[in-house]
Design a protein around this motif. Structure first.
Motif, PDB file in Angstrom:
ATOM      1  N   HIS A 268       0.824  -1.202   0.000  1.00 44.84           N
ATOM      2  CA  HIS A 268       0.000   0.000   0.000  1.00 44.84           C
ATOM      3  C   HIS A 268       0.865   1.262   0.000  1.00 44.84           C
TER       4      HIS A 268
ATOM      5  N   ASN B 139       2.619   2.422  -5.411  1.00 44.84           N
ATOM      6  CA  ASN B 139       2.560   3.352  -6.544  1.00 44.84           C
ATOM      7  C   ASN B 139       3.874   3.419  -7.314  1.00 44.84           C
TER       8      ASN B 139
ATOM      9  N   TYR C 113       6.294  -3.744 -15.206  1.00 49.85           N
ATOM     10  CA  TYR C 113       7.111  -3.733 -16.420  1.00 49.85           C
ATOM     11  C   TYR C 113       7.964  -4.990 -16.535  1.00 49.85           C
TER      12      TYR C 113
ATOM     13  N   LEU D  51       5.572  -7.463 -18.029  1.00 48.48           N
ATOM     14  CA  LEU D  51       5.212  -7.140 -19.418  1.00 48.48           C
ATOM     15  C   LEU D  51       6.365  -7.346 -20.394  1.00 48.48           C
TER      16      LEU D  51
ATOM     17  N   TRP E 275       9.729   9.316 -13.158  1.00 46.74           N
ATOM     18  CA  TRP E 275       9.955   7.881 -13.339  1.00 46.74           C
ATOM     19  C   TRP E 275      11.395   7.545 -13.651  1.00 46.74           C
TER      20      TRP E 275
ATOM     21  N   PHE F 225      -1.584  -5.398  -8.078  1.00 46.19           N
ATOM     22  CA  PHE F 225      -0.592  -4.651  -7.302  1.00 46.19           C
ATOM     23  C   PHE F 225      -0.300  -3.304  -7.962  1.00 46.19           C
ATOM     24  N   VAL F 226      -0.142  -3.331  -9.296  1.00 38.33           N
ATOM     25  CA  VAL F 226       0.232  -2.128 -10.024  1.00 38.33           C
ATOM     26  C   VAL F 226      -0.909  -1.100 -10.009  1.00 38.33           C
TER      27      VAL F 226
ATOM     28  N   PRO G 283      -3.178  -0.954  -5.696  1.00 32.57           N
ATOM     29  CA  PRO G 283      -2.375  -1.458  -4.570  1.00 32.57           C
ATOM     30  C   PRO G 283      -3.185  -1.609  -3.277  1.00 32.57           C
ATOM     31  N   LEU G 284      -4.171  -0.740  -3.091  1.00 27.83           N
ATOM     32  CA  LEU G 284      -4.953  -0.848  -1.854  1.00 27.83           C
ATOM     33  C   LEU G 284      -5.785  -2.133  -1.859  1.00 27.83           C
TER      34      LEU G 284
ATOM     35  N   TYR H 176      -5.059  -4.825  -3.497  1.00 29.85           N
ATOM     36  CA  TYR H 176      -4.079  -5.903  -3.343  1.00 29.85           C
ATOM     37  C   TYR H 176      -3.730  -6.101  -1.871  1.00 29.85           C
TER      38      TYR H 176
ATOM     39  N   ALA I 256      -2.069   5.766  -7.792  1.00 35.30           N
ATOM     40  CA  ALA I 256      -1.951   7.151  -8.227  1.00 35.30           C
ATOM     41  C   ALA I 256      -2.084   7.190  -9.749  1.00 35.30           C
TER      42      ALA I 256
ATOM     43  N   ALA J 280      -0.573   8.843 -11.920  1.00 32.89           N
ATOM     44  CA  ALA J 280       0.742   8.809 -12.575  1.00 32.89           C
ATOM     45  C   ALA J 280       1.243   7.376 -12.701  1.00 32.89           C
ATOM     46  N   SER J 281       0.971   6.537 -11.705  1.00 35.59           N
ATOM     47  CA  SER J 281       1.399   5.139 -11.759  1.00 35.59           C
ATOM     48  C   SER J 281       0.576   4.380 -12.785  1.00 35.59           C
TER      49      SER J 281
ATOM     50  N   PHE K 157       1.653   5.442 -16.343  1.00 34.82           N
ATOM     51  CA  PHE K 157       2.991   4.939 -16.692  1.00 34.82           C
ATOM     52  C   PHE K 157       2.935   3.470 -17.115  1.00 34.82           C
ATOM     53  N   THR K 158       2.205   2.658 -16.367  1.00 32.26           N
ATOM     54  CA  THR K 158       2.148   1.245 -16.717  1.00 32.26           C
ATOM     55  C   THR K 158       1.216   1.004 -17.898  1.00 32.26           C
TER      56      THR K 158
ATOM     57  N   ILE L   9       0.922   2.832 -20.536  1.00 35.58           N
ATOM     58  CA  ILE L   9       1.680   3.073 -21.776  1.00 35.58           C
ATOM     59  C   ILE L   9       2.398   1.784 -22.184  1.00 35.58           C
ATOM     60  N   GLY L  10       3.097   1.193 -21.228  1.00 34.26           N
ATOM     61  CA  GLY L  10       3.810  -0.051 -21.524  1.00 34.26           C
ATOM     62  C   GLY L  10       2.860  -1.166 -21.923  1.00 34.26           C
ATOM     63  N   THR L  11       1.712  -1.220 -21.263  1.00 29.67           N
ATOM     64  CA  THR L  11       0.767  -2.300 -21.546  1.00 29.67           C
ATOM     65  C   THR L  11       0.213  -2.174 -22.961  1.00 29.67           C
TER      66      THR L  11
END
Lengths: 470, 340
Positions: free
Chosen positions: A87, A91, A99, A102, A170, B75-76, B79-80, B82, B300, B302-303, B306-307, B309-311
């Motif tokens: 928790h 983030n 990543y 992935l 990042w 998790f990504v 997270p809460l 998870y 968040a 931003a998190s 970010f992920t 985009i990769g996905t």
């Protein structure tokens, strides 16, 4: 009976992560080695590279299987045992692990099918490509995991709001201050670990007079790599140490067994070779030290000083003994690696390597050295991070899940039992694969073996292998 | 980073959908290879066992990776959620993982073993069956709800152990065995395929019974789910789900009777997805039923961005090379033919 979930969860995590790390530290190097062999095979057309590649692919399969299953367990333990950790830093850590899945995990797991089962089904080029993809996947995996781990050691690119870390930059988070050192140190460690297994296997066959063409190639390649990488690793380790001194000075103080500025002779900090760190008296018992050498190594000056343990509040210090001793094991093994590599290179240069029994006999048993070194290195860095789980952000005691002690105790016992069975099985089967040797080559008749004093002594062994082994 | 209200609404929904896709991929793909393990004890001899195992050996590693994407994705992106769901389902989660350990190493160990081969047969069958069972228990434990106070799990370690969760466990074992058997019809021939067809015809009604039992049990036991399904206009929108399920089940039965090779497998995938959609309808938008939604537990922005985009880039690539490997190893695995 009351169980403390924090202690139990720590034991459980230490146990499962230590078990897990053994396999990637072998398979990262091995995947690169197999890919190299396959590239050599298609560029030179020499069948021996193909044989060696196929042989190590079988060993890779068993090791990779164990690495995968123990890794899946780890990826879920953040949630089961350390949910508050998930928790608070999820983030930032979450996307890094995301990543990994992935970019790396799918790559290696998917192409593994072709690598293991495609030998007779796909063209050579496709097989080589698959092996390169598996190697790339394992290295990418290391990249992301080391990034996440380094962030826990030296967090950057984030801000903490109401106790929860949020990403801000990042690139700064991924390439945090200790990441380049940690990544270089780990990848080199993986290559060395694999090289020593290859060296030991090769030495075993040469010593027994089996598969000599393949075995000699294995030894030559391994010794060449070790002679270069082992000293390079010492240099990387030193740079990593300086980085740690800058960002985690208390960890260095624990590693060095350095309690205070005043315990040096003539002002400089001595290098403690051996001691028994005593946390009650805040000093070392039975210390054997070399004056000024600590200063010289860590500050690159004769009288330089750095902070001792006493300058940190007792609550902020790691338990001293584990990083202190583990570090000495790591460095000792590292020196032995350099010595083994250089001696082997010297014998190779003098064209005596394959006849020198006093070298071959011990070296065939040296395969665990990389594993011991990697494990002790991780003990240094992970225990040295305590009492923090994410340095300066979250303490380990606060990271625990709301689970009952007995539940953690139950699963801990199960982990030890299951991993005990699986690990014994793995060692046993890898050993069996090695005993069988590379396929495709008939066992040589003893007549072709060069003259060496102990040759006759191996006659019986060879005969036994010829009749039962194949 | 300044993020508009729209994004904080859409991002968790997008991630919720992505997570659903990852878990659906897992259930279908690892479902059939776990199913092979469940059916393992019914093979008559070691050659048939080899044939069964060889039909999934090149794929199982990649299949299992979707489980990591499912867990990792939670998790990504949430997270809460998870950090609440994992402790709540602590014991079945770890039992499931340990079962997967046994079964995963059995693939390689069994191949190298000689005299101890029967032990790894047991490990493979037992590990697969228990992993399937505990996955069902996890599903049941999740659907029935998790006790939350102050954004943390507030129940006991055995809260999940209800008759409903155990029923779900048995249901998933039957379901995976079914998809394993139709996979074998498609990928093998000889006695193995004949026996698989017999198994499939026994398992199809059993799976329908389990699906029916869960469909009746959830609205009766959990009023929030009854409300979702049985109020107008939802009733009309959602009625097709059970109707199509029954029609598809009848089709699969006919394909099994008529000797079709591939259609039963794809039909069973359809059945799985329909059941999965049904559960999704019952749960949405809760990620920690019945208290926290996808928005309450989102990472968040931003998190998530970010992920994401990769996905967006990686998911098509992953699906592409997964399809490539399945294509390379297409066709039937004949008895006695090993890839090793």
């Amino acid at each position: 009976m009351e169980f403390d979930p924090v202690i139990l969860a720590r034991i459980q995590f230490a146990f499962t992560v230590s078990f897990h790390i053994i396999f990637p530290s072998f398979t990262i190097g091995l995947a690169a080695y197999i890919a190299t062999l396959e590239v050599l095979w298609i560029t030179t057309g020499l069948e021996r590279y193909h044989r060696i590649a196929r042989f190590f692919t079988k060993i890779f399969a068993v090791s990779f299987g164990m690495g995968v299953v123990s890794g899946i367990v780890l990826s879920y333990q953040f949630g089961t045992n350390w949910s508050h950790f998930s928790h608070v830093v999820g983030n930032v850590i979450g996307p890094l692990i995301g990543y990994e899945v992935l970019t790396a995990f799918f790559l290696e797991a998917t192409f593994l099918g072709i690598m293991l089962f495609g030998w007779n089904r796909v063209p050579r080029g496709v097989h080589v490509f698959a092996s390169i993809m598996v190697a790339a996947g394992t290295s990418l995996s290391a990249f992301w995991i080391l990034s996440a781990n380094s962030w826990m050691q030296t967090p950057a690119g984030h801000e903490v709001i109401d106790g929860v870390a949020y990403p801000v930059d990042w690139l700064a988070a991924i390439f945090n201050p200790s990441f380049p050192y940690r990544f270089a140190h780990m990848v080199t460690a993986c290559y060395l670990t694999t090289a020593f297994v290859v060296l030991a296997v090769g030495a075993r066959y040469v010593y027994q007079g089996r598969y000599s063409e393949d075995a000699r190639t294995m030894m030559r390649m391994a010794i060449g790599l070790i002679a270069i990488l082992a000293p390079l690793q010492a240099y990387i380790g030193d740079a990593h140490g300086l980085n740690t001194l800058e960002h985690q000075p208390v960890k260095i103080a624990a590693i060095e067994g350095h309690w205070g500025e005043t315990d040096g002779v003539d002002g400089g900090v001595p290098l403690v070779l051996f001691a028994w760190p005593n946390e009650k008296t805040e000093s070392n018992d039975y210390q054997i030290a070399i004056p000024h050498l600590g200063s010289l190594i860590l500050t690159h000056s004769w009288d330089g000083t750095f902070k001792g343990l006493k300058e940190f509040a007792p609550d902020d210090r790691p338990p001293v003994a584990i990083p202190f001793f583990a570090f000495r094991v790591m460095v000792g093994m590292g020196l032995l690696m350099i010595f083994t590599g250089w001696l082997g290179a010297f014998l190779l240069w003098r064209r005596r390597l394959f006849e020198t029994d006093w070298y071959l006999a011990p070296v065939q048993h040296i395969w665990p050295i990389g594993f011991i070194t990697v494990l002790s290195g991780w003990f240094v860095t992970e225990v040295g991070r305590q009492p923090w789980v994410a340095y300066g952000i979250l303490r380990t005691v606060d990271a625990i899940s709301p689970v009952d002690g007995w539940a953690v105790a139950t699963t801990l016992v199960l982990f030890v039992l299951v991993y005990g069975v699986v690990f014994s099985g793995g060692i046993y089967y890898i050993n069996r694969l090695i005993a069988r040797g590379p396929e495709g080559e008939a066992v040589e008749t003893p007549t072709g073996v060069p003259n060496r004093p102990l040759t006759s002594a191996h006659e019986a062994t060879r005969a036994a292998i010829n009749t039962t082994g194949e | 980073m300044e993020v508009g209200l729209g994004m904080t609404w859409y991002l968790p929904v997008i991630w919720g959908l992505l997570l659903s896709v990852a878990i659906a991929m897992y259930v279908v793909l690892d479902g059939f290879d776990l199913g092979i393990g469940i059916l393992f004890p019914f093979a008559r001899n070691d050659r048939e066992k080899d044939q069964m195992m060889n039909s999934v050996a090149p794929f199982w590693d990649g299949n299992e990776t979707w489980l990591i994407l499912g867990g990792g994705g939670l998790f990504v992106a949430f997270p809460l959620a998870y950090s609440i769901v994992m402790p709540a389902l602590y014991l079945p989660m770890i039992f499931m993982l340990l079962s997967l350990v046994f079964r995963g190493v059995a693939f390689e160990f069994r191949h190298v073993a000689e005299t101890s081969r029967f032990l790894w047969n047991i490990a493979f069958a037992g590990g697969s069956t228990l992993a399937a069972f505990f996955q069902g228990v996890l599903l049941g434990g999740f659907v029935q709800g998790i006790k939350v106070e102050n954004n943390a799990f507030a129940g006991g370690p055995l809260d999940w152990a209800t008759p409903f969760a155990l029923l779900c466990g048995l249901g998933v074992v039957a379901g995976y065995a079914l998809i394993g058997s139709v996979w074998l019809i498609m990928k093998t021939d000889g006695p193995t395929a004949v026996r698989a067809r017999v198994h499939a015809r026994l398992l199809l009604p059993a799976v329908l019974l389990f699906m029916g039992a869960v469909s009746l049990w959830t609205p009766i036991a959990f009023p929030r789910i009854a409300e979702r399904w049985f109020t107008t206009p939802n009733l009309f929108y959602l009625a097709p789900v059970p109707v199509i399920t029954l029609i598809l089940a009848a089709l699969v039965w006919r394909w099994l009777e008529n000797g079709h090779q591939n259609m039963p497998f794809f039909g069973v995938i359809g059945l799985f997805l329909l059941g999965y959609v049904g559960i999704g309808i019952s749960i949405f938008p809760y990620l920690v039923p019945p208290s926290l939604t996808v928005w309450d537990t989102a990472a968040a922005p931003a998190s998530q961005v970010f992920t994401l985009i990769g996905t967006v880039f990686m998911l098509p690539v992953i699906l592409g090379y997964t399809a490539f490997v399945y294509w390379l190893f297409r066709g039937k695995v004949r008895e006695g033919e090993g890839y090793h």
